[in-house]
Enzyme design. Structure first.
Site, PDB file in Angstrom:
ATOM      1  N   LYS A  22       0.838  -1.210   0.000  1.00  0.00           N
ATOM      2  CA  LYS A  22       0.000   0.000   0.000  1.00  0.00           C
ATOM      3  C   LYS A  22       0.870   1.256   0.000  1.00  0.00           C
ATOM      4  O   LYS A  22       0.666   2.165  -0.798  1.00  0.00           O
ATOM      5  CB  LYS A  22      -0.905   0.016   1.238  1.00  0.00           C
ATOM      6  CG  LYS A  22      -1.615   1.344   1.454  1.00  0.00           C
ATOM      7  CD  LYS A  22      -2.479   1.367   2.684  1.00  0.00           C
ATOM      8  CE  LYS A  22      -1.810   1.904   3.917  1.00  0.00           C
ATOM      9  NZ  LYS A  22      -1.577   3.368   3.937  1.00  0.00           N
ATOM     10  N   ASN A  23       1.830   1.301   0.894  1.00  0.00           N
ATOM     11  CA  ASN A  23       2.605   2.532   1.045  1.00  0.00           C
ATOM     12  C   ASN A  23       3.588   2.763  -0.097  1.00  0.00           C
ATOM     13  O   ASN A  23       4.174   3.834  -0.188  1.00  0.00           O
ATOM     14  CB  ASN A  23       3.354   2.544   2.390  1.00  0.00           C
ATOM     15  CG  ASN A  23       2.400   2.733   3.552  1.00  0.00           C
ATOM     16  OD1 ASN A  23       1.210   3.000   3.354  1.00  0.00           O
ATOM     17  ND2 ASN A  23       2.910   2.598   4.767  1.00  0.00           N
ATOM     18  N   CYS A 117      -5.659   8.270   9.010  1.00  0.00           N
ATOM     19  CA  CYS A 117      -5.664   7.730  10.374  1.00  0.00           C
ATOM     20  C   CYS A 117      -5.376   8.835  11.382  1.00  0.00           C
ATOM     21  O   CYS A 117      -4.476   9.639  11.190  1.00  0.00           O
ATOM     22  CB  CYS A 117      -4.572   6.669  10.530  1.00  0.00           C
ATOM     23  SG  CYS A 117      -5.007   5.065   9.885  1.00  0.00           S
ATOM     24  N   ARG A 122       0.178  14.780  12.807  1.00  0.00           N
ATOM     25  CA  ARG A 122       0.598  14.549  11.424  1.00  0.00           C
ATOM     26  C   ARG A 122       0.575  15.809  10.567  1.00  0.00           C
ATOM     27  O   ARG A 122      -0.168  15.911   9.587  1.00  0.00           O
ATOM     28  CB  ARG A 122      -0.240  13.434  10.786  1.00  0.00           C
ATOM     29  CG  ARG A 122      -0.171  12.166  11.587  1.00  0.00           C
ATOM     30  CD  ARG A 122      -0.865  11.026  10.905  1.00  0.00           C
ATOM     31  NE  ARG A 122       0.028  10.319  10.011  1.00  0.00           N
ATOM     32  CZ  ARG A 122      -0.317   9.211   9.356  1.00  0.00           C
ATOM     33  NH1 ARG A 122      -1.519   8.722   9.467  1.00  0.00           N
ATOM     34  NH2 ARG A 122       0.541   8.605   8.589  1.00  0.00           N
ATOM     35  N   PRO A 123       1.405  16.779  10.923  1.00  0.00           N
ATOM     36  CA  PRO A 123       1.458  18.003  10.122  1.00  0.00           C
ATOM     37  C   PRO A 123       2.155  17.758   8.778  1.00  0.00           C
ATOM     38  O   PRO A 123       2.680  16.673   8.536  1.00  0.00           O
ATOM     39  CB  PRO A 123       2.304  18.941  10.992  1.00  0.00           C
ATOM     40  CG  PRO A 123       3.123  18.039  11.847  1.00  0.00           C
ATOM     41  CD  PRO A 123       2.372  16.761  12.006  1.00  0.00           C
ATOM     42  N   ASP A 125       4.363  20.261   7.616  1.00  0.00           N
ATOM     43  CA  ASP A 125       5.342  21.353   7.567  1.00  0.00           C
ATOM     44  C   ASP A 125       6.621  20.957   6.828  1.00  0.00           C
ATOM     45  O   ASP A 125       7.221  21.771   6.126  1.00  0.00           O
ATOM     46  CB  ASP A 125       5.676  21.829   8.985  1.00  0.00           C
ATOM     47  CG  ASP A 125       6.127  20.700   9.894  1.00  0.00           C
ATOM     48  OD1 ASP A 125       5.494  19.620   9.864  1.00  0.00           O
ATOM     49  OD2 ASP A 125       7.114  20.873  10.627  1.00  0.00           O
ATOM     50  N   LEU A 126       7.036  19.701   6.942  1.00  0.00           N
ATOM     51  CA  LEU A 126       8.293  19.281   6.300  1.00  0.00           C
ATOM     52  C   LEU A 126       8.138  19.197   4.787  1.00  0.00           C
ATOM     53  O   LEU A 126       9.072  19.503   4.042  1.00  0.00           O
ATOM     54  CB  LEU A 126       8.761  17.935   6.869  1.00  0.00           C
ATOM     55  CG  LEU A 126       9.083  17.966   8.374  1.00  0.00           C
ATOM     56  CD1 LEU A 126       9.364  16.566   8.893  1.00  0.00           C
ATOM     57  CD2 LEU A 126      10.270  18.888   8.653  1.00  0.00           C
ATOM     58  N   ASP A 308       4.135   0.838  12.165  1.00  0.00           N
ATOM     59  CA  ASP A 308       2.902   0.208  11.674  1.00  0.00           C
ATOM     60  C   ASP A 308       2.720  -1.215  12.206  1.00  0.00           C
ATOM     61  O   ASP A 308       1.635  -1.790  12.077  1.00  0.00           O
ATOM     62  CB  ASP A 308       2.887   0.190  10.138  1.00  0.00           C
ATOM     63  CG  ASP A 308       2.588   1.560   9.553  1.00  0.00           C
ATOM     64  OD1 ASP A 308       2.190   2.457  10.311  1.00  0.00           O
ATOM     65  OD2 ASP A 308       2.754   1.730   8.324  1.00  0.00           O
ATOM     66  N   VAL A 330       7.663   7.348  16.868  1.00  0.00           N
ATOM     67  CA  VAL A 330       7.399   7.983  15.568  1.00  0.00           C
ATOM     68  C   VAL A 330       6.151   8.874  15.621  1.00  0.00           C
ATOM     69  O   VAL A 330       6.162  10.006  15.158  1.00  0.00           O
ATOM     70  CB  VAL A 330       7.269   6.917  14.448  1.00  0.00           C
ATOM     71  CG1 VAL A 330       6.933   7.570  13.107  1.00  0.00           C
ATOM     72  CG2 VAL A 330       8.562   6.115  14.334  1.00  0.00           C
ATOM     73  N   ARG A 400      -8.924   0.036   4.109  1.00  0.00           N
ATOM     74  CA  ARG A 400      -8.018   1.012   3.486  1.00  0.00           C
ATOM     75  C   ARG A 400      -6.700   0.373   3.087  1.00  0.00           C
ATOM     76  O   ARG A 400      -6.073   0.799   2.120  1.00  0.00           O
ATOM     77  CB  ARG A 400      -7.706   2.140   4.478  1.00  0.00           C
ATOM     78  CG  ARG A 400      -8.811   3.135   4.688  1.00  0.00           C
ATOM     79  CD  ARG A 400      -8.316   4.322   5.504  1.00  0.00           C
ATOM     80  NE  ARG A 400      -6.944   4.637   5.136  1.00  0.00           N
ATOM     81  CZ  ARG A 400      -5.983   4.945   5.998  1.00  0.00           C
ATOM     82  NH1 ARG A 400      -6.228   5.009   7.272  1.00  0.00           N
ATOM     83  NH2 ARG A 400      -4.769   5.205   5.565  1.00  0.00           N
TER      84      ARG A 400
HETATM   85  C1  UD1 Z   1       4.003   6.890   6.209  1.00  0.00           C
HETATM   86  C2  UD1 Z   1       3.149   5.654   6.029  1.00  0.00           C
HETATM   87  C3  UD1 Z   1       2.566   5.214   7.368  1.00  0.00           C
HETATM   88  C4  UD1 Z   1       3.673   5.030   8.408  1.00  0.00           C
HETATM   89  C5  UD1 Z   1       4.546   6.280   8.476  1.00  0.00           C
HETATM   90  C6  UD1 Z   1       5.765   6.102   9.377  1.00  0.00           C
HETATM   91  C7  UD1 Z   1       2.314   5.968   3.785  1.00  0.00           C
HETATM   92  C8  UD1 Z   1       1.150   6.220   2.883  1.00  0.00           C
HETATM   93  N1  UD1 Z   1       2.071   5.966   5.087  1.00  0.00           N
HETATM   94  O1  UD1 Z   1       3.143   7.924   6.667  1.00  0.00           O
HETATM   95  O2  UD1 Z   1       1.889   3.964   7.167  1.00  0.00           O
HETATM   96  O3  UD1 Z   1       3.090   4.846   9.676  1.00  0.00           O
HETATM   97  O4  UD1 Z   1       5.038   6.612   7.158  1.00  0.00           O
HETATM   98  O5  UD1 Z   1       6.513   5.003   8.978  1.00  0.00           O
HETATM   99  O6  UD1 Z   1       3.422   5.729   3.313  1.00  0.00           O
HETATM  100  N2  UD1 Z   1       5.820  14.769  10.428  1.00  0.00           N
HETATM  101  C9  UD1 Z   1       5.963  16.120  10.692  1.00  0.00           C
HETATM  102  N3  UD1 Z   1       5.875  16.996   9.649  1.00  0.00           N
HETATM  103  C10 UD1 Z   1       5.674  16.587   8.353  1.00  0.00           C
HETATM  104  C11 UD1 Z   1       5.536  15.218   8.100  1.00  0.00           C
HETATM  105  C12 UD1 Z   1       5.595  14.315   9.148  1.00  0.00           C
HETATM  106  O7  UD1 Z   1       6.146  16.521  11.836  1.00  0.00           O
HETATM  107  O8  UD1 Z   1       5.624  17.438   7.455  1.00  0.00           O
HETATM  108  C13 UD1 Z   1       5.879  13.809  11.548  1.00  0.00           C
HETATM  109  C14 UD1 Z   1       4.565  13.056  11.738  1.00  0.00           C
HETATM  110  O9  UD1 Z   1       3.667  13.804  12.517  1.00  0.00           O
HETATM  111  C15 UD1 Z   1       5.031  11.789  12.423  1.00  0.00           C
HETATM  112  C16 UD1 Z   1       6.395  11.544  11.795  1.00  0.00           C
HETATM  113  O10 UD1 Z   1       6.799  12.787  11.219  1.00  0.00           O
HETATM  114  O11 UD1 Z   1       5.159  11.995  13.806  1.00  0.00           O
HETATM  115  C17 UD1 Z   1       6.412  10.459  10.738  1.00  0.00           C
HETATM  116  O12 UD1 Z   1       5.530  10.778   9.710  1.00  0.00           O
HETATM  117  P1  UD1 Z   1       5.784  10.395   8.187  1.00  0.00           P
HETATM  118  O13 UD1 Z   1       7.036   9.597   8.071  1.00  0.00           O
HETATM  119  O14 UD1 Z   1       5.650  11.623   7.364  1.00  0.00           O
HETATM  120  O15 UD1 Z   1       4.560   9.457   7.908  1.00  0.00           O
HETATM  121  P2  UD1 Z   1       3.628   9.423   6.642  1.00  0.00           P
HETATM  122  O16 UD1 Z   1       4.429   9.665   5.409  1.00  0.00           O
HETATM  123  O17 UD1 Z   1       2.426  10.253   6.883  1.00  0.00           O
END
Ligand code: UD1
Length: 421
Positions: A22-23, A117, A122-123, A125-126, A308, A330, A400
């Site tokens: 999926k991811n 989810c 889950r911002p 900003d990055l 996960d 995480v 999903r």
């Molecule tokens: C992806 C996976 C999800 C998995 C996660 C971590 C997909 C579709 N989903 O989610 O199944 O649980 O990786 O392995 O691939 N964060 C920020 N700012 C940002 C982006 C992220 O602070 O702009 C934080 C998030 O809040 C979280 C952490 O970074 O605490 C990890 O998030 P991220 O690696 O971005 O997860 P996803 O890509 O959303």
């Protein structure tokens, strides 16, 4: 709303074949917006998230068809709009992955802030920081976010990620492939899904090096062409079935796996006493060889233990001898399944991002909720060893991300049925 009814099911046994990840498939699909030519993705799992992203992309102008099961043709001759549909977007956080491609190809993108989810704030900003480093301006207004490239398009730049976010790494990589000049992403995520996306983009003509390490170099190219690509197997689904063998003390042969991608899960299961053998056809997992004991888990970005698999592993730890500790580093809010496991008699205690699992419990069937996608899988695993019947609601979360979930479990001897309301 649909529910699962799960009965105590004795040791599971047999073979299961893992679906495409999926991811991995979601970013590959989004990358299909980057080329005017057709891209073909194989081993696409039949999932709700895939359908949602298909709809999002078709509204943006992509022509998508499925000539046979598991094969997606994506053809984006033209982008019709750079504004994503609000209602669709709210259904799935990963929709944000179309932002990088739109910005790269059309120079602008306007998105609702993403859903998905509810496992923390889950911002994004990055993601936005990355786009800005490529010369874009970004603005967050109420429930929308907008990014605009400078006249002449994005330009290569250096991006340092404060946390190795998977989605941000993917989005920035997709934005940078058509930028002028070279981009470096430092402290990049190293997940196998990032490598799969880089391989796909390189087959389309991109010039990406270093995917799978913490520094990715992307040399911009003028345009990308079509290609054909097979998605990697789902390492989280693999882990889920490894745990199905472990928790039921069963024996399962898991096919279509990349064992390197599940190293931390193999290591932790072996620590508990589960037999895991790498065989020609895939992986053989046996939970019934000896008494199983406790272990401690700390989730980390890849190649650390995957967040996960934290909730399915916790369900398993309720059944082994001795006390285990689980630390979630995480996401800040990924213990919602604890209340549900406790409803089944697990007696888990949490303190912030740490949980203590007493172990040695005989769980009892109960009415529980799939609080998120992976927590839903954890409830099914718990239900397989709980006395009586476990009724799991809100299973749309499971739809999903797991393909043919009930069929696969039933094929291994599980008593699980889906009831549509
Ligand atoms: C992806 C996976 C999800 C998995 C996660 C971590 C997909 C579709 N989903 O989610 O199944 O649980 O990786 O392995 O691939 N964060 C920020 N700012 C940002 C982006 C992220 O602070 O702009 C934080 C998030 O809040 C979280 C952490 O970074 O605490 C990890 O998030 P991220 O690696 O971005 O997860 P996803 O890509 O959303």
């Amino acid at each position: 709303m649909a529910k699962y009814l799960v009965q105590k099911s004795g040791p599971l046994s047999g073979e299961v074949t893992i679906s495409g990840a999926k991811n991995a498939v979601l970013p590959l699909m989004a990358a299909g917006l980057l080329a005017e030519e057709q891209t073909t993705i194989k081993d696409v799992p039949a999932l709700r998230d895939v359908n949602v992203l298909m709809e999002v992309m078709m509204k943006l102008g992509a022509e998508i068809d499925m000539p046979e099961e598991g094969v997606l043709n994506i053809h984006t001759k033209e982008i019709q709009t750079t504004e994503a549909d609000f209602d669709l977007f709210k259904k799935m956080r990963a929709s944000i992955l179309v932002m990088g491609p739109l910005l790269a190809r059309e120079g602008k993108a306007r998105m609702p802030l993403p859903g998905g989810c509810s496992i923390g704030a889950r911002p994004i900003d990055l993601h936005l920081k990355g786009f800005r480093q490529l010369g874009a301006t970004t603005e967050v207004k109420d429930t929308y976010v907008e990014a605009v490239a400078p006249e002449g398009g994005l330009v290569g730049g250096s991006v340092y990620l404060d946390f190795p976010s998977v989605g941000a790494t993917e989005n920035i990589m997709m934005a940078a492939v058509l930028a002028q000049g070279t981009t470096y992403i430092e402290n990049a995520a190293e997940e196998p899904e990032i490598v799969d996306l880089a391989n796909f983009l390189n087959k389309m003509g991109a010039r990406i090096k270093g995917a799978g390490t913490d520094t990715i170099k992307i040399e911009g190219v003028e345009h990308l062409k079509g290609t054909v690509h097979r998605v990697i197997p789902d390492r989280i689904e693999t882990g889920t079935f490894m745990l199905a063998a472990a928790i039921t003390r069963g024996e399962i042969l898991i096919k279509n796996v990349v064992t390197d991608h599940v190293k931390p899960i193999i290591a932790k299961l072996r620590e508990c006493g589960v037999q895991v053998e790498l065989v020609d056809e895939g992986m053989y997992v046996n939970g019934g060889n000896k008494a199983l004991t406790a272990t401690d888990i700390k989730t980390l970005p890849y190649p650390g233990f995957p967040t996960d698999i934290q909730s399915p592993f916790m369900a398993f730890l309720t059944t082994v001898e001795g006390e285990s500790q689980v630390q979630e580093t995480v996401f800040e809010n990924r213990f919602m399944h604890v209340a549900e496991l406790n409803r089944m008699g697990a007696n888990i205690k949490t303190d912030g991002r740490s949980a203590v699992i007493p172990g040695g419990k005989q769980l009892v069937g109960s009415q529980v909720i799939a609080t998120d996608l992976r927590a839903g899988a954890a409830m099914v695993l718990a239900g397989l060893v709980a006395e009586g019947t476990t009724e799991i609601s809100e299973i749309y979360h499971i739809d999903r991300g797991y393909e043919k979930f009930v069929e696969k479990f039933r094929g291994l001897g599980a008593t699980i049925i889906r009831i549509e309301d």
